[in-house]
Write a protein that holds these residues in place. Structure first.
Motif, PDB file in Angstrom:
ATOM      1  N   LEU A 143       6.419   3.224  -5.141  1.00  0.00           N
ATOM      2  CA  LEU A 143       6.397   1.812  -4.758  1.00  0.00           C
ATOM      3  C   LEU A 143       7.375   1.015  -5.605  1.00  0.00           C
ATOM      4  CD1 LEU A 143       2.534   1.267  -4.464  1.00  0.00           C
ATOM      5  CD2 LEU A 143       4.148   1.773  -2.629  1.00  0.00           C
ATOM      6  N   SER A 144       7.940   0.016  -4.996  1.00  0.00           N
ATOM      7  CA  SER A 144       8.814  -0.885  -5.743  1.00  0.00           C
ATOM      8  C   SER A 144       7.935  -1.815  -6.597  1.00  0.00           C
ATOM      9  CB  SER A 144       9.678  -1.702  -4.787  1.00  0.00           C
ATOM     10  OG  SER A 144       8.851  -2.581  -4.034  1.00  0.00           O
ATOM     11  N   ALA A 145       8.560  -2.609  -7.453  1.00  0.00           N
ATOM     12  CA  ALA A 145       7.813  -3.530  -8.327  1.00  0.00           C
ATOM     13  C   ALA A 145       7.058  -4.564  -7.488  1.00  0.00           C
ATOM     14  CB  ALA A 145       8.760  -4.212  -9.300  1.00  0.00           C
ATOM     15  N   ASP A 146       7.679  -5.089  -6.430  1.00  0.00           N
ATOM     16  CA  ASP A 146       7.008  -6.066  -5.556  1.00  0.00           C
ATOM     17  C   ASP A 146       5.818  -5.425  -4.854  1.00  0.00           C
ATOM     18  OD1 ASP A 146       8.673  -8.154  -6.167  1.00  0.00           O
ATOM     19  OD2 ASP A 146      10.007  -7.828  -4.441  1.00  0.00           O
ATOM     20  N   GLU A 147       5.993  -4.176  -4.406  1.00  0.00           N
ATOM     21  CA  GLU A 147       4.906  -3.478  -3.711  1.00  0.00           C
ATOM     22  C   GLU A 147       3.753  -3.196  -4.677  1.00  0.00           C
ATOM     23  OE1 GLU A 147       7.393  -1.077  -0.245  1.00  0.00           O
ATOM     24  OE2 GLU A 147       7.287  -0.245  -2.286  1.00  0.00           O
TER      25      GLU A 147
END
Length: 162
Positions: A143-147
């Motif tokens: 997952l990305s940081a936003d996710e």
């Protein structure tokens, strides 16, 4: 009452083909008259590989070459040769591959090690493929940081509208 033509011709056809079948029948494989000699042929035949079938010994094979080899065994035994002399003769004539258990030497190392090398190569390829697949799956599931932030918010009961 008239009989159908095929019912009349069938017995005549059978009568004509019976002698033809008898003429073309093959003779039974020759067997030594001495049971002890035949037992020795059988024992030696179990130690020699059929060069036609390759996964069967000549004692169990019905290939023409196997029958010829059994005939040679009978002749060699009748000539008074020992089992080792007969095996040596067969190896000189057909190579080490004729033996079901060839000796371990430079020319037969592939016969002995080949299956293990092949098994190791297949295991290595399978493990490499599984690791590559696992790495791809892990990369796809990252997952990305936003996710991550959104997931953490959802788990905490905070719903962010994006």
């Amino acid at each position: 009452m008239s009989r159908p033509l095929h019912r009349l011709l069938m017995p005549a056809l059978v009568a004509l083909l019976l002698p033809w079948g008898a003429l073309h029948a093959e003779d039974a494989a020759p067997v030594a008259s001495d049971p002890a000699l035949e037992a020795r042929v059988q024992k030696l035949g179990e130690e020699l590989r059929c060069l036609v079938c390759q996964n069967q010994n000549i004692a169990d094979s019905h290939a023409d070459l196997a029958l010829d080899l059994k005939k040679q065994l009978r002749e060699q035994i009748a000539a008074g040769r020992t089992d080792d002399e007969i095996k040596t003769y067969m190896v000189e004539r057909y190579g080490d591959f004729v033996l079901y258990r060839p000796p371990l030497k430079a020319t037969t190392v592939l016969l002995w090690a080949g299956p293990f090398v092949l098994l190791g190569a297949v295991a290595f390829a399978l493990l490499r493929r599984l690791r590559t697949r696992a790495a791809r799956a892990a990369a796809a599931n990252t997952l990305s940081a936003d996710e991550h932030a959104r997931a953490r918010a959802l788990l905490n009961g905070e719903e962010k509208q994006v």
